[in-house]
Scaffold this active site. Structure first.
Site, PDB file in Angstrom:
ATOM      1  N   VAL A 153      53.825  21.771-112.057  1.00 21.40           N
ATOM      2  CA  VAL A 153      53.583  22.890-112.677  1.00 21.40           C
ATOM      3  C   VAL A 153      52.087  22.992-113.202  1.00 21.40           C
ATOM      4  O   VAL A 153      51.333  22.090-113.472  1.00 21.40           O
ATOM      5  CB  VAL A 153      54.551  22.735-114.032  1.00 21.40           C
ATOM      6  CG1 VAL A 153      54.195  24.049-115.029  1.00 21.40           C
ATOM      7  CG2 VAL A 153      55.767  22.665-113.799  1.00 21.40           C
ATOM      8  N   LYS A 196      55.527  27.208-111.606  1.00 21.53           N
ATOM      9  CA  LYS A 196      55.847  26.032-110.849  1.00 21.53           C
ATOM     10  C   LYS A 196      55.948  26.352-109.226  1.00 21.53           C
ATOM     11  O   LYS A 196      56.483  27.494-109.059  1.00 21.53           O
ATOM     12  CB  LYS A 196      57.234  25.506-111.284  1.00 21.53           C
ATOM     13  CG  LYS A 196      58.221  24.545-110.864  1.00 21.53           C
ATOM     14  CD  LYS A 196      59.089  23.961-111.605  1.00 21.53           C
ATOM     15  CE  LYS A 196      59.800  22.866-111.170  1.00 21.53           C
ATOM     16  NZ  LYS A 196      60.819  22.244-112.059  1.00 21.53           N
ATOM     17  N   LEU A 252      49.874  20.899-115.301  1.00 19.92           N
ATOM     18  CA  LEU A 252      50.347  20.776-116.567  1.00 19.92           C
ATOM     19  C   LEU A 252      51.382  19.581-116.559  1.00 19.92           C
ATOM     20  O   LEU A 252      51.744  18.889-117.662  1.00 19.92           O
ATOM     21  CB  LEU A 252      51.268  21.992-117.179  1.00 19.92           C
ATOM     22  CG  LEU A 252      50.572  23.121-117.403  1.00 19.92           C
ATOM     23  CD1 LEU A 252      51.266  24.407-117.749  1.00 19.92           C
ATOM     24  CD2 LEU A 252      49.796  22.846-118.621  1.00 19.92           C
ATOM     25  N   GLY A 253      52.294  19.442-115.320  1.00 17.50           N
ATOM     26  CA  GLY A 253      53.093  18.274-115.369  1.00 17.50           C
ATOM     27  C   GLY A 253      53.905  18.452-114.100  1.00 17.50           C
ATOM     28  O   GLY A 253      53.845  19.402-113.264  1.00 17.50           O
ATOM     29  N   GLY A 309      58.899  19.921-108.030  1.00 18.51           N
ATOM     30  CA  GLY A 309      57.554  21.018-108.188  1.00 18.51           C
ATOM     31  C   GLY A 309      56.665  20.377-109.057  1.00 18.51           C
ATOM     32  O   GLY A 309      57.009  19.735-110.226  1.00 18.51           O
ATOM     33  N   GLY A 312      57.603  18.850-112.538  1.00 18.66           N
ATOM     34  CA  GLY A 312      58.890  18.870-113.010  1.00 18.66           C
ATOM     35  C   GLY A 312      59.919  18.488-111.821  1.00 18.66           C
ATOM     36  O   GLY A 312      59.102  17.865-110.795  1.00 18.66           O
ATOM     37  N   ASP A 339      69.052  18.001-116.178  1.00 17.40           N
ATOM     38  CA  ASP A 339      68.032  17.047-116.256  1.00 17.40           C
ATOM     39  C   ASP A 339      67.315  17.099-117.729  1.00 17.40           C
ATOM     40  O   ASP A 339      66.333  17.397-117.761  1.00 17.40           O
ATOM     41  CB  ASP A 339      67.021  17.230-115.012  1.00 17.40           C
ATOM     42  CG  ASP A 339      66.256  16.221-114.952  1.00 17.40           C
ATOM     43  OD1 ASP A 339      66.156  14.867-115.447  1.00 17.40           O
ATOM     44  OD2 ASP A 339      65.139  16.300-114.392  1.00 17.40           O
TER      45      ASP A 339
END
Ligand SMILES: *[C@@H]1O[C@H](CO)[C@@H](O)[C@H](O)[C@H]1NC(C)=O
Ligand SMILES: *[C@@H]1O[C@H](CO)[C@@H](O)[C@H](O)[C@H]1NC(C)=O
Ligand SMILES: *[C@@H]1O[C@H](CO)[C@@H](O)[C@H](O)[C@H]1NC(C)=O
Ligand SMILES: *[C@@H]1O[C@H](CO)[C@@H](O)[C@H](O)[C@H]1NC(C)=O
Ligand SMILES: *[C@@H]1O[C@H](CO)[C@@H](O)[C@H](O)[C@H]1NC(C)=O
Ligand SMILES: *[C@@H]1O[C@H](CO)[C@@H](O)[C@H](O)[C@H]1NC(C)=O
Ligand SMILES: *[C@@H]1O[C@H](CO)[C@@H](O)[C@H](O)[C@H]1NC(C)=O
Ligand SMILES: *[C@@H]1O[C@H](CO)[C@@H](O)[C@H](O)[C@H]1NC(C)=O
Ligand SMILES: *[C@@H]1O[C@H](CO)[C@@H](O)[C@H](O)[C@H]1NC(C)=O
Ligand SMILES: *[C@@H]1O[C@H](CO)[C@@H](O)[C@H](O)[C@H]1NC(C)=O
Ligand SMILES: *[C@@H]1O[C@H](CO)[C@@H](O)[C@H](O)[C@H]1NC(C)=O
Ligand SMILES: *[C@@H]1O[C@H](CO)[C@@H](O)[C@H](O)[C@H]1NC(C)=O
Length: 790
Positions: free
Chosen positions: A516, A532, A508-509, A514, A511, A626
């Site tokens: 996800v 994650k 998914l992405g 880590g 971050g 962040d």
């Protein structure tokens, strides 16, 4: 006391040394700063030549002074602009007198054309270098500084230069000039040498050279006058004749404030009296200095009055001294002023009021004269004119003036009234350099209290009640799904999560720390989750991981992505979050079509609420570290939820650790990350400010390939647009935003508060929330705004 304070600022160490009279100083003699030898004294021991230590400093002046009076008043100095350090020497040789500093560099010299055979400190206070025929080839009397003594004469072309202050002997702001037959006093366009028009002239010039002045004389009986070429004596009117020459010492000094004053001091040392002025020119320097250029006798925006023969400077209402320790430094308003400040946002009459001052005048600098006008019209005209700082009303006419005001003076005649436009209530603190930096929000709070104290307090109370209610509502809804008191987290096995994500298939992405993955929990009716997988979590952070998981696990807020559970198996560390269907805020904001203004407003409010919760409403305050559009997720109703929270804080909880890497993302990180200071929740406020600008403008904070360089850094560009009043540039083509101009402007101001360099100046998220919701007025972001980041 103030009048004589200049007389007390030297150390007296030299007077404790054994002294012996040196009438003639032989070649090769020297003096040094190391107190090893005594000064050169005149035969009567009334005058001395040597080094004097400037008080409370390690700097020395080569000077001549009155040796027998306690003040040891300095009457001549060689190196006023260049005080020297310990280890400096002055040496007499056949070629003259040379002052070398501790490094051997020549700082000053008296080098006459002919050979010197000796030097002498004379009883008149004149230091002379003499040739073998006894003729003087150099005299301190012929090279005066700021003082002349009895028997001293100034020839045409001579200049006296005032000190900068009573304790700083650098060349100052005034000159006495005996030129073209006349004695003149001139202001100097400091720090240059250029002179403004004189404020005193003896007017002894005559086209006939025989009738013109050629010498200024301070005679043995302490009278000061001008002698014409035909030997006619011209007295200077304000100086009375002196009678008691034998009992008094005399001097005439061009003081740092521009007044040329003759002083007398009793010779009897047991008498307490110090220097008393016996005459001065000009009589009222406040009125005499009158030039289009320069500030006048006092600094800009201040006004001058005469007290004890001296000019005294004061500030008008709403203004303070630029340098609180120096009344001559001029005054500055305690509130922002000018046309950048308000942009017609509110009725000026709500923001400003008129304070009336009488018997004061700033005669120059009018930019408008309105007549016939009554006082109300005059006041209103100034209030509604952003250029107008002050208006002067004389009963029929209204003169409007801008800053800086010059030549201010007390003037008790006439009807005229000075109408100062002053921001209502106390100042919003933008000029107060000495505010307590430890106190968070001091500027902002003062600004808030300043603008309309009572109103704001009422609003604050209301808004706190409202936000409490919000909170209870939010807490109530989340309490339905989970216990408020216990972390309600599931413990997953690694295998479970491996299966749920189908071997970590759909990314998914990425971050912080880590990747996800999308997953489906078979155990809870095929619920969609985001898993994650932490990559760099080393063993020794086990404790922190646990503490943090439980801290995050306790968080329940509709604007935070919910943590459902975690996995802790061997070295595997995974976190399981709820899945949100509508992607990141970044994808939403930076898409090809600009999203709806009102939806963006809701999203910004959502994020602010989430941050307020993290910072202030959790058991353990959590700093996200962040905040950026990539870490904000949207659900199917476009409710924004903060994700990835706590991870950065998790890694930061050991504060003693040196920061090897900046946590956060370029363009969003607060400047204190680059400094050796502890990180507070204000770093999130900064990032939020940057993101708020992105939400307003629908563009990224840094656009490197931008064709227009000045737009590359959003924060800088936004500030410029704000100052120039061009909000339309920020929200170009956004009709909905432009139609909501008040909110647009206010939110830009809030963002600018959030991105203040000094974390103490940034509001808390709670205050941001109150401002965003309109419960609290938004003060003007300070002018101290600087960018170091981006
Ligand atoms: C010099 O001494 C006086 C009196 O002791 C003090 O008021 C003044 O601040 C001192 N000046 C400097 C430059 O230290
Ligand atoms: C100083 O020296 C000059 C020249 O050598 C001499 O005429 C004069 O008498 C001396 N003065 C004293 C006080 O020694
Ligand atoms: C005197 O003032 C000048 C100009 O402000 C400054 O540069 C200098 O350091 C000062 N000197 C002393 C001895 O304080
Ligand atoms: C001297 O002063 C007179 C009158 O103030 C003026 O007319 C003249 O030009 C001046 N001369 C010089 C050389 O400054
Ligand atoms: C000094 O000047 C005053 C006024 O011109 C005069 O009365 C007096 O006699 C002078 N004194 C001497 C010693 O020349
Ligand atoms: C010096 O002044 C004191 C007190 O004012 C006085 O008693 C004394 O007689 C004076 N001495 C001289 C030499 O004038
Ligand atoms: C001299 O000054 C001191 C302190 O300022 C004071 O106590 C004393 O009374 C004064 N003496 C005379 C004679 O004025
Ligand atoms: C001032 O002039 C305005 C307009 O001419 C008028 O309405 C107002 O009443 C006047 N105010 C006073 C105090 O005279
Ligand atoms: C919280 O715990 C309760 C009871 O153990 C459970 O029924 C519920 O599903 C849990 N909620 C979440 C979000 O895990
Ligand atoms: C976001 O959600 C809305 C409503 O559920 C849906 O119509 C839209 O396609 C979604 N957008 C994205 C990018 O997923
Ligand atoms: C924090 O860091 C210090 C030194 O880097 C280390 O000695 C200490 O064990 C650390 N504490 C924790 C809780 O990690
Ligand atoms: C950082 O600050 C601490 C305490 O404020 C200080 O002890 C340390 O020396 C500083 N380190 C650096 C690199 O400036």
């Amino acid at each position: 006391m103030g009048f004589f304070s200049e007389l007390h600022f030297f150390s007296f160490s030299l007077s404790l040394l054994p002294v012996f009279s040196v009438a003639n100083v032989t070649l090769g003699s020297s003096l040094s700063t190391t107190h090893a030898n005594s000064p050169w004294l005149s035969p009567s021991e009334e005058f001395a030549f040597g080094f004097r230590q400037l008080n409370n400093s390690n700097l020395f002046l080569l000077a001549i002074w009155f040796e027998k009076i306690p003040d040891k008043t300095i009457v001549w100095y060689a190196n006023g602009n260049n005080p020297v350090q310990k280890g400096s020497r002055v040496v007499l040789s056949a070629s003259g007198l040379v002052l070398n500093d501790h490094e051997g560099q020549t700082i000053w010299e008296a080098k006459p054309a002919s050979t010197v055979s000796y030097a002498a400190m004379l009883d008149s206070g004149n230091l002379v270098l003499a040739a073998s025929n006894s003729g003087y080839v150099w005299e301190s009397f012929k090279n005066p500084t700021d003082t002349i003594l009895p028997t001293q004469k100034l020839d045409l072309g001579s200049v006296l230069s005032s000190r900068l202050t009573t304790t700083n002997f650098s060349r100052g702001r005034f000159e006495l000039h005996f030129v073209n037959g006349s004695l003149q006093l001139n202001p100097v366009a400091w720090p240059t040498l250029s002179r403004y028009k004189y404020y005193y002239s003896s007017h002894t010039y005559n086209i006939n050279p025989h009738e013109s002045g050629y010498q200024l004389v301070f005679n043995e009986s302490a009278n000061i006058y001008i002698v014409k070429t035909n030997e006619e004596v011209v007295q200077i009117p304000s100086w009375s004749a002196i009678n008691h020459m034998d009992d008094y010492y005399y001097r005439a000094t061009l003081d740092f404030d521009g007044v040329f004053t003759q002083y007398a001091h009793p010779k009897n040392a047991s008498s307490n009296q110090s220097w008393q002025p016996v005459g001065s020119i000009p009589e009222n320097i406040c009125l005499e200095i009158f030039n289009e250029l320069g500030s006048g006798a006092c600094g800009f925006n201040s006004y001058c009055s005469i007290q004890n023969w001296r000019p005294r400077c004061d500030c008008p209402p709403g203004y303070v001294f630029v340098d609180p320790d120096n009344r001559f430094s001029g005054c500055k308003p305690t509130f922002p002023q000018g046309c950048d400040v308000d942009h017609g946002l509110r009725d000026p009459q709500e923001l400003y009021e008129i304070r009336e001052v009488r018997d004061v005048d700033w005669p120059l600098g009018d930019y408008e004269r309105l007549a016939p006008y009554n006082q109300t019209e005059c006041e209103n005209s100034c209030l509604h004119d952003c250029s107008c700082a002050v208006a002067i009303f004389d009963g029929m006419r209204c003169w409007k003036k801008k800053l800086p005001l010059s030549n201010g003076r007390l003037r008790s005649s006439g009807f005229s009234r000075v109408l100062f436009k002053v921001r209502k209530e106390a100042n919003p603190g933008y000029c107060t350099a000495n505010y307590d930096r430890n106190k968070d929000e001091s500027i902002l709070l003062r600004a808030l209290l300043g603008s309309s104290a009572f109103f704001n307090v009422v609003l604050l109370v209301i808004s706190l009640m409202v936000s409490k209610r919000h909170r209870r509502k939010g807490g109530g809804s989340s309490a339905q799904s989970s216990s408020v008191f216990e972390p309600n987290l599931s413990l997953f096995t690694y295998k479970e999560l491996e299966e749920a994500t189908d071997q970590f298939k759909e990314e998914l992405g990425r971050g912080s720390f880590g990747i996800v993955y999308k997953g489906i929990l078979k155990s809870s009716s095929r619920k969609l989750v985001a898993v994650k997988k932490l990559d760099r979590l080393a063993q020794e952070r086990e404790m922190e991981f646990k503490t943090e998981v439980s801290a995050i696990g306790r968080t329940h807020h509709k604007n935070l992505v919910g943590l459902l559970g975690f996995c802790e198996e061997g070295t595997h560390r995974l976190l399981v979050y709820e899945f949100l269907s509508n992607g990141t805020l970044a994808n939403y904001l930076f898409a090809l079509t600009r999203p709806d203004w009102n939806q963006r407003i809701q999203i910004a409010l959502n994020i602010a609420r989430g941050l307020v919760y993290l910072h202030e409403e959790c058991d353990v305050p959590i700093i996200h570290c962040d905040i950026k559009p990539y870490n904000i997720l949207l659900d199917e109703h476009f409710t924004a939820k903060i994700s990835d929270f706590g991870l950065a804080k998790l890694l930061l909880s050991n504060r003693s650790r040196t920061l090897t890497m900046i946590r956060g993302t370029k363009g969003y990180v607060a400047p204190e990350w680059f400094k050796n200071v502890s990180i507070t929740a204000k770093v999130d406020v900064y990032s939020f400010g940057v993101m708020l600008l992105e939400i307003i403008c629908c563009r990224k904070s840094v656009v490197m390939d931008s064709s227009e360089e000045e737009r590359a850094i959003l924060t800088d560009w936004a500030y410029v647009c704000y100052v120039e009043g061009r909000l339309d540039f920020l929200a170009s083509d956004d009709e909905a935003a432009m139609a909501d101009k008040d909110k647009l402007r206010k939110w830009v101001m809030i963002a600018l508060w959030c991105i203040q360099d000094d974390p103490a100046n940034r509001p808390t998220m709670k205050m941001v929330m109150l401002m965003l919701e309109g419960f609290v007025e938004v003060p003007f972001p300070p002018y101290t705004f600087l960018h170091q980041n981006g």
